[in-house]
Design an enzyme around this catalytic site. Structure first.
Site, PDB file in Angstrom:
ATOM      1  N   HIS A   1       1.003  -1.240   0.047  1.00 52.76           N
ATOM      2  CA  HIS A   1       0.077   0.007   0.065  1.00 52.76           C
ATOM      3  C   HIS A   1       0.853   1.211   0.087  1.00 52.76           C
ATOM      4  CE1 HIS A   1      -2.178  -2.936   2.495  1.00 52.76           C
ATOM      5  NE2 HIS A   1      -3.458  -2.349   1.829  1.00 52.76           N
TER       6      HIS A   1
ATOM      7  N   ASP B   1       2.278   1.926   3.387  1.00 54.84           N
ATOM      8  CA  ASP B   1       3.297   0.978   4.002  1.00 54.84           C
ATOM      9  C   ASP B   1       4.652   1.753   3.506  1.00 54.84           C
ATOM     10  OD1 ASP B   1       1.093  -0.555   4.201  1.00 54.84           O
ATOM     11  OD2 ASP B   1       1.557  -1.954   2.414  1.00 54.84           O
TER      12      ASP B   1
HETATM   13  C1  XUL Z   1      -7.329  -6.271   5.082  1.00 54.85           C
HETATM   14  C2  XUL Z   1      -6.776  -6.840   4.023  1.00 54.85           C
HETATM   15  C3  XUL Z   1      -5.799  -5.969   3.302  1.00 54.85           C
HETATM   16  C4  XUL Z   1      -5.794  -5.971   1.693  1.00 54.85           C
HETATM   17  C5  XUL Z   1      -5.221  -4.754   0.754  1.00 54.85           C
HETATM   18  O1  XUL Z   1      -8.148  -7.224   5.856  1.00 54.85           O
HETATM   19  O2  XUL Z   1      -6.713  -7.986   3.530  1.00 54.85           O
HETATM   20  O3  XUL Z   1      -4.781  -6.005   3.647  1.00 54.85           O
HETATM   21  O4  XUL Z   1      -5.503  -7.106   1.245  1.00 54.85           O
HETATM   22  O5  XUL Z   1      -5.871  -3.548   1.359  1.00 54.85           O
END
Ligand code: XUL
Ligand code: CO
Length: 435
Positions: free
Chosen positions: A101, A104
């Site tokens: 993300h 992150d």
């Molecule tokens: C949350 C989840 C996230 C997604 C990406 O439960 O799974 O980490 O994978 O945003």
């Protein structure tokens, strides 16, 4: 010069099923051929940046337990150190992919202009590391759930300024994913849902989410991004109710907004359990519609009722998941992303490696078992046999017919079905020969 974080730990290699070394693969052997394809190319493992490097060990009752040299994560110098450590870990594990993300990899700046500048800077830095190492990006995504601006949703927020901020953020993250040669782009809507219907216009929010996703697809084509756009179902947490509840709900949503040929699903084991399904159920729903994209491999606690994101360690469950993936032809652009985090007492660098080694081995065992089940063919034969009645011309013609004519045939031929065994225990015993 390394960061020193993994000092004293050598590259982890395949030691065979008899190996008793703490950090050694017993089943994951990247070059081993399974159904004529390298194991690495089947599984396409990815490390999740957020859990492995950004999460600090908090739970609802307590704060940070991990103390990493890149904490606090509010500084670009330490963000780069985090990148260095990440690529050291990918090399130690032989991990072909990673997922991220925006939040992150760069510190939150509090405004879009600076978020964009730091995202560009850090992804340039990641890009040079990728060139040196050969590690690739499975997918990128935008974190539109942690910062308080997203508390009432991103694309479904009642405030159009938040919709705009979300559009700008997703554009920047697709650009960054494209720049890094990412093979997919994921949208998970943790705040796309509601806390109470008393303040929520669900119809309007769903329309906004549908239009937003269409904009994502339009933009992908505009810039020539060849990766797959994926949405990730989850029923709840953090929102009380999330619109992308499960695979079937997402597929209905995608069809309603004309996206069924453009968007596929990123399915997560823990989310399936939270939705009251098995993981293979979610995979089978997606493959039945040709919409399986990728998986987030983890394990949910069956008692807790919340999203525990544990590393997988249940071979029979994982085997059934890969069985359905292999049956559908395997991954195209997708892969196996370890959306899994350590337990908060697992403080050491070695714990982080051991978690991935174990998870990779569990998946390798599951894949081997799934391939063996397919090669054996017993389950497929039993399935074909169960539906064989539909191979007759009379049965097939019925689907082109109507209730009147079918009723007339039931009367004329005195059709009176004779129940047959579903053979569930026999089939379960068959599976147990392979796991
Ligand atoms: C949350 C989840 C996230 C997604 C990406 O439960 O799974 O980490 O994978 O945003
Ligand atoms: Co996930």
């Amino acid at each position: 010069m390394t960061s020193g974080f993994f000092d004293g730990i050598d590259k982890i290699t395949y030691g065979g099923s008899e190996s008793d070394a703490a950090l050694s693969f017993r089943h994951y052997n990247p070059d081993e051929l399974i159904l004529g394809k390298r194991m690495e190319d089947h599984l396409r493992f990815a490390v999740a940046w957020w859990h492995s490097f950004a999460w600090e060990g908090q739970d609802p009752f307590g704060g940070q337990t991990f103390e990493r040299p890149w904490h606090p994560q509010d500084d670009m110098g330490r963000a780069k150190l985090k990148v260095d450590v990440a690529f050291e870990m990918f090399a130690l594990l032989g991990q072909p992919y990673f997922c991220w993300h925006d939040a992150d990899i760069r510190p939150e700046q509090g405004n879009f202009r600076d978020n964009l500048a730091t995202l560009e800077e850090i992804t340039d830095y990641i890009g040079t590391k990728m060139e040196q190492s050969g590690t690739r990006c499975l997918w990128g995504t935008a974190n539109m759930f942690s910062h308080r601006r997203w508390m009432a949703g991103a694309s479904t927020n009642p405030d159009p300024d938040v919709f705009a901020f979300a559009a700008a953020t997703v554009k920047s993250c697709i650009d960054a994913t494209h720049k890094l040669g990412g093979e997919n782009y994921v949208l998970w809507g943790g705040r796309e849902g509601y806390e109470t219907l008393l303040n929520t216009d669900m119809g309007q929010e769903l329309d906004h989410m549908g239009r937003f996703l269409n904009m994502v697809v339009e933009y992908k084509h505009k810039i020539g991004f060849k990766g797959t756009i994926l949405v990730e179902p989850k029923p709840q947490e953090p929102s009380k109710h999330q619109y992308d509840f499960d695979a079937a709900t997402c597929i209905g949503f995608l069809r309603k907004y004309g996206l069924e040929d453009e968007v596929k699903l990123n399915l997560e084991q823990g989310h399936a359990i939270l939705a009251g399904h098995s993981f293979e159920h979610e995979i089978a729903v997606a493959t039945a519609e040709g919409m399986l994209g990728s998986i987030d491999m983890n394990r949910n606690d069956y008692q807790s009722g919340w999203d525990t994101d544990q590393f997988p360690n249940n071979v029979p469950e994982v085997a059934l998941a890969y069985y359905h993936i292999l049956k559908a032809g395997g991954f195209l652009t997708g892969g196996t992303n370890f959306d899994a985090k350590l337990r908060r007492q697992s403080l050491d660098a070695e714990d982080l490696l051991a978690a991935h080694v174990g998870a990779m081995d569990v998946c390798a065992r599951g894949l081997k078992a799934a391939a063996a089940m397919l090669e054996d063919g017993g389950l497929e034969d039993a399935l074909r046999e169960r539906y064989a009645g539909w191979d007759t011309p009379e049965a097939r013609a019925m689907l082109e017919s109507d209730l009147d004519s079918i009723a007339a045939r039931v009367l004329a031929d005195d059709i009176n079905p004779k129940p047959r065994s579903g053979r569930q225990e026999i089939l379960e015993n068959m599976v147990n020969r392979f796991v």
